[in-house]
Scaffold this active site. Structure first.
Site, PDB file in Angstrom:
ATOM      1  N   ILE A  15       0.841  -1.206   0.000  1.00 28.13           N
ATOM      2  CA  ILE A  15       0.000   0.000   0.000  1.00 28.13           C
ATOM      3  C   ILE A  15       0.875   1.254   0.000  1.00 28.13           C
ATOM      4  O   ILE A  15       0.595   2.224  -0.713  1.00 28.13           O
ATOM      5  CB  ILE A  15      -0.971  -0.024   1.203  1.00 28.13           C
ATOM      6  CG1 ILE A  15      -1.857  -1.285   1.136  1.00 28.13           C
ATOM      7  CG2 ILE A  15      -1.827   1.233   1.224  1.00 28.13           C
ATOM      8  CD1 ILE A  15      -2.701  -1.536   2.372  1.00 28.13           C
ATOM      9  N   ASN A  35      12.280  -0.885   6.650  1.00 23.69           N
ATOM     10  CA  ASN A  35      13.378  -1.805   6.985  1.00 23.69           C
ATOM     11  C   ASN A  35      13.436  -2.996   6.027  1.00 23.69           C
ATOM     12  O   ASN A  35      14.219  -3.918   6.241  1.00 23.69           O
ATOM     13  CB  ASN A  35      13.266  -2.287   8.440  1.00 23.69           C
ATOM     14  CG  ASN A  35      12.009  -3.107   8.682  1.00 23.69           C
ATOM     15  OD1 ASN A  35      11.234  -3.356   7.757  1.00 23.69           O
ATOM     16  ND2 ASN A  35      11.805  -3.529   9.924  1.00 23.69           N
ATOM     17  N   LYS A  87       1.713  -7.688   9.296  1.00 29.10           N
ATOM     18  CA  LYS A  87       0.270  -7.824   9.043  1.00 29.10           C
ATOM     19  C   LYS A  87      -0.238  -9.255   8.899  1.00 29.10           C
ATOM     20  O   LYS A  87      -1.391  -9.446   8.527  1.00 29.10           O
ATOM     21  CB  LYS A  87      -0.090  -7.026   7.783  1.00 29.10           C
ATOM     22  CG  LYS A  87       0.617  -7.540   6.532  1.00 29.10           C
ATOM     23  CD  LYS A  87       0.045  -6.947   5.258  1.00 29.10           C
ATOM     24  CE  LYS A  87       0.715  -7.546   4.041  1.00 29.10           C
ATOM     25  NZ  LYS A  87       0.204  -7.088   2.771  1.00 29.10           N
ATOM     26  N   SER A 127      -7.430  -0.990  10.568  1.00 27.18           N
ATOM     27  CA  SER A 127      -8.079  -2.087   9.855  1.00 27.18           C
ATOM     28  C   SER A 127      -9.478  -2.318  10.402  1.00 27.18           C
ATOM     29  O   SER A 127      -9.735  -2.088  11.592  1.00 27.18           O
ATOM     30  CB  SER A 127      -7.231  -3.351  10.056  1.00 27.18           C
ATOM     31  OG  SER A 127      -7.971  -4.494   9.725  1.00 27.18           O
ATOM     32  N   TYR A 152      -2.381  -9.432  15.826  1.00 32.17           N
ATOM     33  CA  TYR A 152      -2.291  -8.403  14.780  1.00 32.17           C
ATOM     34  C   TYR A 152      -3.406  -7.366  14.976  1.00 32.17           C
ATOM     35  O   TYR A 152      -3.162  -6.162  15.068  1.00 32.17           O
ATOM     36  CB  TYR A 152      -2.388  -9.033  13.378  1.00 32.17           C
ATOM     37  CG  TYR A 152      -2.682  -8.001  12.320  1.00 32.17           C
ATOM     38  CD1 TYR A 152      -1.725  -7.057  11.963  1.00 32.17           C
ATOM     39  CD2 TYR A 152      -3.934  -7.943  11.695  1.00 32.17           C
ATOM     40  CE1 TYR A 152      -2.003  -6.086  11.013  1.00 32.17           C
ATOM     41  CE2 TYR A 152      -4.221  -6.978  10.744  1.00 32.17           C
ATOM     42  CZ  TYR A 152      -3.255  -6.053  10.406  1.00 32.17           C
ATOM     43  OH  TYR A 152      -3.537  -5.082   9.475  1.00 32.17           O
ATOM     44  N   LYS A 156      -3.408  -3.260  16.256  1.00 33.54           N
ATOM     45  CA  LYS A 156      -4.018  -2.105  15.580  1.00 33.54           C
ATOM     46  C   LYS A 156      -4.922  -1.347  16.556  1.00 33.54           C
ATOM     47  O   LYS A 156      -4.916  -0.110  16.586  1.00 33.54           O
ATOM     48  CB  LYS A 156      -4.847  -2.569  14.376  1.00 33.54           C
ATOM     49  CG  LYS A 156      -4.013  -3.099  13.224  1.00 33.54           C
ATOM     50  CD  LYS A 156      -3.322  -1.965  12.498  1.00 33.54           C
ATOM     51  CE  LYS A 156      -2.312  -2.471  11.478  1.00 33.54           C
ATOM     52  NZ  LYS A 156      -1.375  -1.448  11.037  1.00 33.54           N
TER      53      LYS A 156
HETATM   54  P1  NAD Z   1       3.340  -4.556   3.511  1.00 34.23           P
HETATM   55  O1  NAD Z   1       3.933  -5.601   4.378  1.00 34.23           O
HETATM   56  O2  NAD Z   1       3.379  -4.751   2.039  1.00 34.23           O
HETATM   57  O3  NAD Z   1       3.994  -3.139   3.837  1.00 34.23           O
HETATM   58  C1  NAD Z   1       4.445  -2.791   5.121  1.00 34.23           C
HETATM   59  C2  NAD Z   1       5.856  -2.232   4.957  1.00 34.23           C
HETATM   60  O4  NAD Z   1       6.339  -1.846   6.236  1.00 34.23           O
HETATM   61  C3  NAD Z   1       6.848  -3.251   4.397  1.00 34.23           C
HETATM   62  O5  NAD Z   1       7.568  -2.661   3.329  1.00 34.23           O
HETATM   63  C4  NAD Z   1       7.765  -3.574   5.557  1.00 34.23           C
HETATM   64  O6  NAD Z   1       9.075  -3.883   5.144  1.00 34.23           O
HETATM   65  C5  NAD Z   1       7.677  -2.287   6.366  1.00 34.23           C
HETATM   66  N1  NAD Z   1       7.927  -2.424   7.802  1.00 34.23           N
HETATM   67  C6  NAD Z   1       7.350  -3.299   8.671  1.00 34.23           C
HETATM   68  N2  NAD Z   1       7.812  -3.098   9.920  1.00 34.23           N
HETATM   69  C7  NAD Z   1       8.675  -2.063   9.843  1.00 34.23           C
HETATM   70  C8  NAD Z   1       9.482  -1.389  10.788  1.00 34.23           C
HETATM   71  N3  NAD Z   1       9.502  -1.746  12.074  1.00 34.23           N
HETATM   72  N4  NAD Z   1      10.266  -0.365  10.376  1.00 34.23           N
HETATM   73  C9  NAD Z   1      10.277   0.001   9.062  1.00 34.23           C
HETATM   74  N5  NAD Z   1       9.537  -0.600   8.120  1.00 34.23           N
HETATM   75  C10 NAD Z   1       8.747  -1.622   8.506  1.00 34.23           C
HETATM   76  O7  NAD Z   1       1.838  -4.337   3.993  1.00 34.23           O
HETATM   77  P2  NAD Z   1       0.671  -3.471   3.332  1.00 34.23           P
HETATM   78  O8  NAD Z   1      -0.357  -4.420   2.835  1.00 34.23           O
HETATM   79  O9  NAD Z   1       1.230  -2.464   2.423  1.00 34.23           O
HETATM   80  O10 NAD Z   1       0.075  -2.781   4.630  1.00 34.23           O
HETATM   81  C11 NAD Z   1       0.433  -1.480   5.035  1.00 34.23           C
HETATM   82  C12 NAD Z   1      -0.236  -1.154   6.348  1.00 34.23           C
HETATM   83  O11 NAD Z   1      -1.648  -1.268   6.185  1.00 34.23           O
HETATM   84  C13 NAD Z   1       0.141  -2.121   7.482  1.00 34.23           C
HETATM   85  O12 NAD Z   1       0.252  -1.384   8.668  1.00 34.23           O
HETATM   86  C14 NAD Z   1      -1.050  -3.063   7.535  1.00 34.23           C
HETATM   87  O13 NAD Z   1      -1.231  -3.612   8.811  1.00 34.23           O
HETATM   88  C15 NAD Z   1      -2.196  -2.129   7.177  1.00 34.23           C
HETATM   89  N6  NAD Z   1      -3.343  -2.844   6.631  1.00 34.23           N
HETATM   90  C16 NAD Z   1      -3.171  -3.632   5.526  1.00 34.23           C
HETATM   91  C17 NAD Z   1      -4.263  -4.352   5.024  1.00 34.23           C
HETATM   92  C18 NAD Z   1      -4.078  -5.250   3.833  1.00 34.23           C
HETATM   93  O14 NAD Z   1      -4.976  -6.065   3.577  1.00 34.23           O
HETATM   94  N7  NAD Z   1      -3.026  -5.155   3.051  1.00 34.23           N
HETATM   95  C19 NAD Z   1      -5.513  -4.251   5.639  1.00 34.23           C
HETATM   96  C20 NAD Z   1      -5.652  -3.421   6.754  1.00 34.23           C
HETATM   97  C21 NAD Z   1      -4.550  -2.711   7.241  1.00 34.23           C
END
Ligand code: NAD
Ligand code: UDP
Length: 346
Positions: A15, A35, A87, A127, A152, A156
């Protein structure tokens, strides 16, 4: 066009990378901290290719206070979009400390550093899972944030509480720089950028429906297990509110604009307001891609709910945002990304 600087945590992820594109195309300067625990730097190279602009990338952990402080010292950050987080629901049940450490402690460090540098605007990736299992299928923001069923989801809800407390503390003191916080509760983000250059690139075997179906369609996986065929839904399979990732990140840009006039902490659902069943998704996928999806109906997955979708009215009224893309757009964009990049960013 804006030239404000936005810090995007987790900007290399699914995202976050789409958010970077929309921000840069709207004229914002983007600084990413990631990271790379669940992403590859290639996603950011693709963001630069799509936008023909460059961003600043800092490979670091949001739990690293010094690294964050260095970023705030070097750049005059206007606001933070906070996507960084782990996540995977199943993994969170096996490794809860890792999830609380990363998602909750990481946000504490981030907000502490923001406060030290007087940066008061943050948009947080929450979420629909924070609603737990309410007695309704249409979720409104005034439902209690209660009863998330796994670490998880609880992480949130905890971060939401922390951010609400920051705003609450402001209302008790006469601070000159009160927090302006927006919590965005995502439903089921799917799809990819229309260029086919960026998309979801899960590690290993995907847990979520759309990446799994895509990998069956592209021939990487044999068969989809449909978790449950006896739910009280239109066809017995689970119903979710799928939202195109580009619509989702556009909601963040509207939230960014709304932050100027926000005081305190406000939560909004980001969803389409309509649900589709697993079988409806399979049928649409087959129609759009021309690929047969081999599937079998199996037992329900523990912790799954039969049906839910967003009430997106508040976001329409207050953020002037609603989804624009159809299920067909979501699937054809997913397919363009998946078929052009069968091994993701590798
Ligand atoms: P993703 O895993 O593709 O992206 C998360 C990014 O954060 C990754 O690039 C990861 O390397 C980075 N990251 C994680 N921990 C870190 C840290 N401690 N320091 C620096 N970087 C860190 O996930 P996404 O699907 O893009 O989700 C983005 C956000 O949206 C997340 O917080 C997730 O919980 C939330 N979310 C996602 C969904 C979904 O279905 N994809 C639904 C609801 C909420
Ligand atoms: N699902 C499924 N098979 C899979 C993955 C998911 O049948 O391999 C179903 C799941 O039971 C739910 C829907 O697809 O009804 C969406 O699940 P996903 O994991 O994508 O998102 P969730 O809503 O659980 O966050």
């Amino acid at each position: 066009m804006s030239t404000e600087k936005i810090l995007v945590t987790g900007g290399a992820g699914y995202i976050g990378s789409h958010a970077c594109v929309e921000l840069m195309q709207a004229g914002y300067d983007v600084i990413v901290i990631d990271n790379l625990s669940n992403s590859k730097p290639e996603s950011l190279a693709r963001v630069e290719k799509i936008t023909s602009k460059s961003l600043v990338f800092v490979e670091a952990d949001i739990c690293d206070k010094q690294a964050l402080s260095d970023i705030f010292s070097a750049h005059d950050i206007y606001a933070v979009m906070h996507f960084a987080g782990l996540k995977a629901v199943g993994e969170s049940c096996l490794q809860p400390i890792k999830y609380y450490q990363n998602n909750v402690y990481g946000t504490l460090v981030l907000t502490e550093v923001m406060q030290a540098f007087a940066v008061n605007k943050i948009i947080f990736s929450s979420s629909a899972t924070v609603y737990g299992e309410p007695d309704t299928v249409k979720y409104t923001e005034d439902l209690p944030v209660f009863g998330a069923t796994n670490p998880y989801g609880k992480s949130k809800a905890m971060v939401e509480d922390i951010l609400k407390d920051l705003a609450q503390a402001d209302s008790l003191s006469n601070t000159e720089n009160p927090w302006k916080i927006i919590l965005l509760r995502y439903f089921n983000p799917i799809g990819a950028h229309i260029s086919g250059l960026i998309g979801e690139d899960p590690n290993g075997i995907p847990n979520n429906l759309i990446p799994y179906v895509s990998q069956v369609a592209v021939g990487k996986l044999e068969q989809l297990s449909v978790f449950g065929g006896d739910y009280p839904t239109i066809d017995g399979t689970g119903v979710r509110d799928y939202i195109h990732v580009v619509d989702l990140v556009k909601g963040h840009l509207n939230a960014l604009a709304a932050l100027k006039n926000t005081s305190g902490c406000k939560a909004y659902n980001l969803g389409a307001g309509k649900g589709y069943s697993v079988l409806e998704i399979i049928t649409a996928f087959t129609r759009i891609t021309g690929k047969d999806i081999n599937y079998k109906i199996v037992e329900r997955r523990t912790g799954d709910i039969a049906e839910y979708y967003a009430d997106p009215d508040l976001a329409l009224r207050e953020l002037n945002w609603q989804t624009e893309k159809s299920l067909d757009d979501m699937i054809s964009d997913t397919w363009r990304w998946q078929s052009a990049n069968p091994n993701g960013y590798e």
